[in-house]
Design a protein around this motif. Structure first.
Motif, PDB file in Angstrom:
ATOM      1  N   TYR A  26       0.827  -1.339  -0.047  1.00 34.45           N
ATOM      2  CA  TYR A  26       0.084  -0.032   0.081  1.00 34.45           C
ATOM      3  C   TYR A  26       1.041   1.424  -0.123  1.00 34.45           C
ATOM      4  O   TYR A  26       0.860   2.640  -0.512  1.00 34.45           O
ATOM      5  N   SER A  27       2.075   0.974   0.900  1.00 34.30           N
ATOM      6  CA  SER A  27       2.893   1.902   1.378  1.00 34.30           C
ATOM      7  C   SER A  27       3.604   2.395  -0.629  1.00 34.30           C
ATOM      8  O   SER A  27       3.708   3.700  -1.194  1.00 34.30           O
ATOM      9  N   ARG A  28       3.956   1.163  -0.791  1.00 33.86           N
ATOM     10  CA  ARG A  28       4.505   1.619  -1.885  1.00 33.86           C
ATOM     11  C   ARG A  28       3.685   2.533  -3.537  1.00 33.86           C
ATOM     12  O   ARG A  28       3.757   3.005  -4.445  1.00 33.86           O
ATOM     13  N   GLY A  29       2.288   2.038  -3.322  1.00 30.16           N
ATOM     14  CA  GLY A  29       1.256   2.400  -4.442  1.00 30.16           C
ATOM     15  C   GLY A  29       0.730   3.946  -4.394  1.00 30.16           C
ATOM     16  O   GLY A  29       0.468   4.723  -5.217  1.00 30.16           O
ATOM     17  N   LEU A  30       1.653   4.543  -3.443  1.00 29.33           N
ATOM     18  CA  LEU A  30       0.889   6.165  -2.926  1.00 29.33           C
ATOM     19  C   LEU A  30       2.105   6.543  -3.276  1.00 29.33           C
ATOM     20  O   LEU A  30       2.645   7.940  -2.682  1.00 29.33           O
ATOM     21  N   SER A  31       3.802   5.935  -3.253  1.00 31.70           N
ATOM     22  CA  SER A  31       4.999   6.062  -3.520  1.00 31.70           C
ATOM     23  C   SER A  31       5.415   7.041  -2.218  1.00 31.70           C
ATOM     24  O   SER A  31       5.742   8.309  -1.960  1.00 31.70           O
ATOM     25  N   LYS A  32       5.510   6.719  -0.700  1.00 29.69           N
ATOM     26  CA  LYS A  32       5.474   7.570  -0.092  1.00 29.69           C
ATOM     27  C   LYS A  32       5.689   6.068   0.783  1.00 29.69           C
ATOM     28  O   LYS A  32       5.911   5.052   0.687  1.00 29.69           O
ATOM     29  N   SER A  33       7.410   6.652   2.233  1.00 27.63           N
ATOM     30  CA  SER A  33       7.162   5.885   3.076  1.00 27.63           C
ATOM     31  C   SER A  33       6.548   5.130   4.103  1.00 27.63           C
ATOM     32  O   SER A  33       5.829   5.704   3.940  1.00 27.63           O
ATOM     33  N   THR A  37       3.102   7.144   5.026  1.00 24.15           N
ATOM     34  CA  THR A  37       1.427   6.748   4.852  1.00 24.15           C
ATOM     35  C   THR A  37       0.733   6.801   6.017  1.00 24.15           C
ATOM     36  O   THR A  37      -0.281   6.452   6.276  1.00 24.15           O
ATOM     37  N   LEU A  38       1.370   6.067   6.921  1.00 27.59           N
ATOM     38  CA  LEU A  38       0.925   5.584   8.541  1.00 27.59           C
ATOM     39  C   LEU A  38       0.906   6.523   9.155  1.00 27.59           C
ATOM     40  O   LEU A  38      -0.746   7.095   9.668  1.00 27.59           O
ATOM     41  N   ARG A  39       0.869   8.169   8.893  1.00 25.12           N
ATOM     42  CA  ARG A  39       0.728   9.689   9.230  1.00 25.12           C
ATOM     43  C   ARG A  39      -0.586  10.453   8.469  1.00 25.12           C
ATOM     44  O   ARG A  39      -1.169  10.550   9.443  1.00 25.12           O
ATOM     45  N   ILE A  40      -0.834  10.304   7.230  1.00 26.99           N
ATOM     46  CA  ILE A  40      -1.594   9.989   6.459  1.00 26.99           C
ATOM     47  C   ILE A  40      -2.649   9.144   6.888  1.00 26.99           C
ATOM     48  O   ILE A  40      -4.552  10.150   6.861  1.00 26.99           O
ATOM     49  N   MET A  41      -2.452   8.499   7.451  1.00 26.63           N
ATOM     50  CA  MET A  41      -3.673   7.280   7.418  1.00 26.63           C
ATOM     51  C   MET A  41      -4.480   7.499   8.585  1.00 26.63           C
ATOM     52  O   MET A  41      -5.646   7.759   8.885  1.00 26.63           O
ATOM     53  N   ILE A  42      -3.331   7.421   9.856  1.00 23.89           N
ATOM     54  CA  ILE A  42      -3.654   8.155  11.377  1.00 23.89           C
ATOM     55  C   ILE A  42      -4.700   9.808  11.414  1.00 23.89           C
ATOM     56  O   ILE A  42      -5.562   9.839  12.003  1.00 23.89           O
TER      57      ILE A  42
END
Length: 123
Positions: A26-33, A37-42
């Motif tokens: 999922y993180s690779r799909g967003l092109s984020k670390s 990715t976890l910070r954005i989700m929270i």
């Protein structure tokens, strides 16, 4: 590196292998670390006031029905304004303009003097 977090250290979390693999994809799909990715989700869950346990379906359906009710309310208000304000005002304005129009008087035609028939003069 993540901007603004370069000097921050790492912490380990214990998660199951299958969850870690899915999260990494999922993180690779967003092109984020993974951290970003976890910070954005929270932040998404906190900002929208929803829980990851809730399904978005009923929540979105509730919002959709609320929006439809509001739109129907606006339509009802506009129809009421048209019925009680616009149409009577237009009718009054039309009646005023009809009364204000000058009555058309028939044109007076100047009657031409009857032409005399030339009399036959006997010589």
């Amino acid at each position: 590196m993540d901007r603004g977090y370069e000097k921050e250290g790492f912490e380990t979390l214990k998660i199951k292998v299958s969850v870690a693999k899915k999260f990494r994809r999922y993180s690779r799909g967003l092109s984020k670390s993974q951290s970003m990715t976890l910070r954005i989700m929270i932040e998404f869950f906190e900002d929208n006031g929803i829980s990851p346990d809730e399904a978005m379906g009923p929540h979105m359906q509730t919002l959709e029905s609320l929006i439809k009710k509001r739109i129907n309310g606006v339509i009802a208000i506009m129809k009421d304004i048209e019925k009680n304000q616009t149409k009577p005002t237009v009718a009054m304005m039309q009646s005023l303009f009809q009364e204000a129009e000058p009555k058309k008087k028939p044109l007076l035609l100047v009657k031409e003097a009857k032409k005399k028939k030339p009399s036959l003069l006997k010589k």
